[in-house]
Every structure is written in structure tokens, then in C-alpha cells.
Motif scaffolding. Sequence first.
Motif, PDB file in Angstrom:
ATOM      1  N   ARG A   1      -1.883 -30.870  31.524  1.00  0.00           N
ATOM      2  CA  ARG A   1      -3.133 -31.601  31.644  1.00  0.00           C
ATOM      3  C   ARG A   1      -3.058 -32.404  32.932  1.00  0.00           C
ATOM      4  O   ARG A   1      -2.005 -32.493  33.549  1.00  0.00           O
ATOM      5  CB  ARG A   1      -3.320 -32.560  30.459  1.00  0.00           C
ATOM      6  CG  ARG A   1      -3.281 -31.918  29.073  1.00  0.00           C
ATOM      7  CD  ARG A   1      -4.496 -31.059  28.793  1.00  0.00           C
ATOM      8  NE  ARG A   1      -5.749 -31.756  28.945  1.00  0.00           N
ATOM      9  CZ  ARG A   1      -6.385 -32.398  27.985  1.00  0.00           C
ATOM     10  NH1 ARG A   1      -5.886 -32.441  26.767  1.00  0.00           N
ATOM     11  NH2 ARG A   1      -7.527 -33.000  28.224  1.00  0.00           N
ATOM     12  N   LEU A   2      -4.151 -32.988  33.343  1.00  0.00           N
ATOM     13  CA  LEU A   2      -4.148 -33.799  34.563  1.00  0.00           C
ATOM     14  C   LEU A   2      -3.456 -35.141  34.350  1.00  0.00           C
ATOM     15  O   LEU A   2      -2.905 -35.717  35.280  1.00  0.00           O
ATOM     16  CB  LEU A   2      -5.578 -34.021  35.062  1.00  0.00           C
ATOM     17  CG  LEU A   2      -6.311 -32.752  35.510  1.00  0.00           C
ATOM     18  CD1 LEU A   2      -7.753 -33.086  35.860  1.00  0.00           C
ATOM     19  CD2 LEU A   2      -5.604 -32.098  36.686  1.00  0.00           C
ATOM     20  N   ASP A   3      -3.476 -35.633  33.108  1.00  0.00           N
ATOM     21  CA  ASP A   3      -2.885 -36.940  32.831  1.00  0.00           C
ATOM     22  C   ASP A   3      -1.682 -36.898  31.895  1.00  0.00           C
ATOM     23  O   ASP A   3      -1.123 -37.931  31.549  1.00  0.00           O
ATOM     24  CB  ASP A   3      -3.940 -37.890  32.260  1.00  0.00           C
ATOM     25  CG  ASP A   3      -4.489 -37.414  30.927  1.00  0.00           C
ATOM     26  OD1 ASP A   3      -4.261 -36.244  30.549  1.00  0.00           O
ATOM     27  OD2 ASP A   3      -5.150 -38.216  30.249  1.00  0.00           O
ATOM     28  N   ARG A   4      -1.269 -35.688  31.478  1.00  0.00           N
ATOM     29  CA  ARG A   4      -0.123 -35.580  30.577  1.00  0.00           C
ATOM     30  C   ARG A   4       0.397 -34.150  30.530  1.00  0.00           C
ATOM     31  O   ARG A   4      -0.317 -33.207  30.879  1.00  0.00           O
ATOM     32  CB  ARG A   4      -0.476 -36.053  29.173  1.00  0.00           C
ATOM     33  CG  ARG A   4      -1.400 -35.097  28.420  1.00  0.00           C
ATOM     34  CD  ARG A   4      -1.843 -35.686  27.095  1.00  0.00           C
ATOM     35  NE  ARG A   4      -2.824 -36.724  27.320  1.00  0.00           N
ATOM     36  CZ  ARG A   4      -4.111 -36.609  27.046  1.00  0.00           C
ATOM     37  NH1 ARG A   4      -4.575 -35.512  26.512  1.00  0.00           N
ATOM     38  NH2 ARG A   4      -4.939 -37.580  27.292  1.00  0.00           N
ATOM     39  N   VAL A   5       1.605 -34.017  30.101  1.00  0.00           N
ATOM     40  CA  VAL A   5       2.183 -32.715  29.766  1.00  0.00           C
ATOM     41  C   VAL A   5       2.530 -32.806  28.293  1.00  0.00           C
ATOM     42  O   VAL A   5       3.315 -33.669  27.886  1.00  0.00           O
ATOM     43  CB  VAL A   5       3.437 -32.410  30.615  1.00  0.00           C
ATOM     44  CG1 VAL A   5       4.099 -31.124  30.155  1.00  0.00           C
ATOM     45  CG2 VAL A   5       3.090 -32.321  32.095  1.00  0.00           C
TER      46      VAL A   5
ATOM     47  N   THR B   1      10.253 -35.634  38.662  1.00  0.00           N
ATOM     48  CA  THR B   1      10.065 -35.663  40.120  1.00  0.00           C
ATOM     49  C   THR B   1       8.628 -36.033  40.471  1.00  0.00           C
ATOM     50  O   THR B   1       8.382 -36.864  41.349  1.00  0.00           O
ATOM     51  CB  THR B   1      10.429 -34.305  40.736  1.00  0.00           C
ATOM     52  OG1 THR B   1      11.811 -34.059  40.484  1.00  0.00           O
ATOM     53  CG2 THR B   1      10.166 -34.274  42.221  1.00  0.00           C
ATOM     54  N   THR B   2       7.675 -35.433  39.779  1.00  0.00           N
ATOM     55  CA  THR B   2       6.259 -35.728  40.033  1.00  0.00           C
ATOM     56  C   THR B   2       5.947 -37.190  39.736  1.00  0.00           C
ATOM     57  O   THR B   2       5.291 -37.869  40.531  1.00  0.00           O
ATOM     58  CB  THR B   2       5.356 -34.813  39.196  1.00  0.00           C
ATOM     59  OG1 THR B   2       5.646 -33.451  39.520  1.00  0.00           O
ATOM     60  CG2 THR B   2       3.887 -35.090  39.447  1.00  0.00           C
ATOM     61  N   LEU B   3       6.434 -37.697  38.617  1.00  0.00           N
ATOM     62  CA  LEU B   3       6.176 -39.091  38.254  1.00  0.00           C
ATOM     63  C   LEU B   3       6.863 -40.051  39.205  1.00  0.00           C
ATOM     64  O   LEU B   3       6.277 -41.061  39.612  1.00  0.00           O
ATOM     65  CB  LEU B   3       6.630 -39.347  36.819  1.00  0.00           C
ATOM     66  CG  LEU B   3       5.819 -38.641  35.732  1.00  0.00           C
ATOM     67  CD1 LEU B   3       6.485 -38.807  34.375  1.00  0.00           C
ATOM     68  CD2 LEU B   3       4.392 -39.151  35.698  1.00  0.00           C
TER      69      LEU B   3
ATOM     70  N   LEU C   1       1.551 -45.516  39.584  1.00  0.00           N
ATOM     71  CA  LEU C   1       1.334 -45.063  38.209  1.00  0.00           C
ATOM     72  C   LEU C   1       0.766 -46.199  37.366  1.00  0.00           C
ATOM     73  O   LEU C   1       1.186 -47.346  37.496  1.00  0.00           O
ATOM     74  CB  LEU C   1       2.654 -44.610  37.574  1.00  0.00           C
ATOM     75  CG  LEU C   1       3.228 -43.292  38.037  1.00  0.00           C
ATOM     76  CD1 LEU C   1       4.626 -43.109  37.459  1.00  0.00           C
ATOM     77  CD2 LEU C   1       2.337 -42.137  37.630  1.00  0.00           C
ATOM     78  N   PRO C   2      -0.192 -45.895  36.492  1.00  0.00           N
ATOM     79  CA  PRO C   2      -0.671 -46.928  35.576  1.00  0.00           C
ATOM     80  C   PRO C   2       0.432 -47.267  34.569  1.00  0.00           C
ATOM     81  O   PRO C   2       1.355 -46.486  34.370  1.00  0.00           O
ATOM     82  CB  PRO C   2      -1.867 -46.272  34.889  1.00  0.00           C
ATOM     83  CG  PRO C   2      -1.626 -44.811  35.017  1.00  0.00           C
ATOM     84  CD  PRO C   2      -0.856 -44.612  36.287  1.00  0.00           C
TER      85      PRO C   2
END
Length: 84
Positions: free
Chosen positions: A23-27, A57-59, A66-67
Motif C-alpha cells: 500500500r502507499l502507507d503500509r505493507v 531501508t525505505t523507512l 515520517l509521521p
Amino acid sequence: MTLTPFADEATALCIAGLTIENRLDRVSMFGSIDLTRDRAGLRQARELRALLDAVVTTLEREGPSLPEAVAVGQRIDTVKNPFD
């Protein structure tokens, strides 16, 4: 691995009985997996590690931007029944 974390709303993959949805905001991961003490278990563990490494790595790349938390839950939109 053919899933780029947080890149789209459509990619999904399976590692044994574990399903991973992008998803755009989660896996999202659901199901179960038995990492057996054999070559198949090693292969599955490596696939899972590669996926989680890509997520981390992405996070980490986004770091301070990041919120604190993303609201996770199903939003249900109610629409008028067109057949009434």
C-alpha cells in the motif's frame, strides 16, 4: 522480490502461506509461515529477510519526515443504492 515497499496499491506476493500486500502507507502481512530447517525454509527466510530489509531501508531513508503514526483502519463509505 518484486515488491517495492510503499510504491503502489496493487502489488502482492506470497512467501509460503504468508501474503504480503503493498500500500502507499503500509505493507500488510497476513497468514502464517513455517520456516523449516531445510533448503526450502532457508529460501523462504531469505525472501522474508529481503522484504523486511527493503521496508526498513525505505523507512530509514524518509527518517525525520515520517509521521509519528499512520491511522490504520477500514474506511467505509456508504452510498445510496442505485436500484432503490
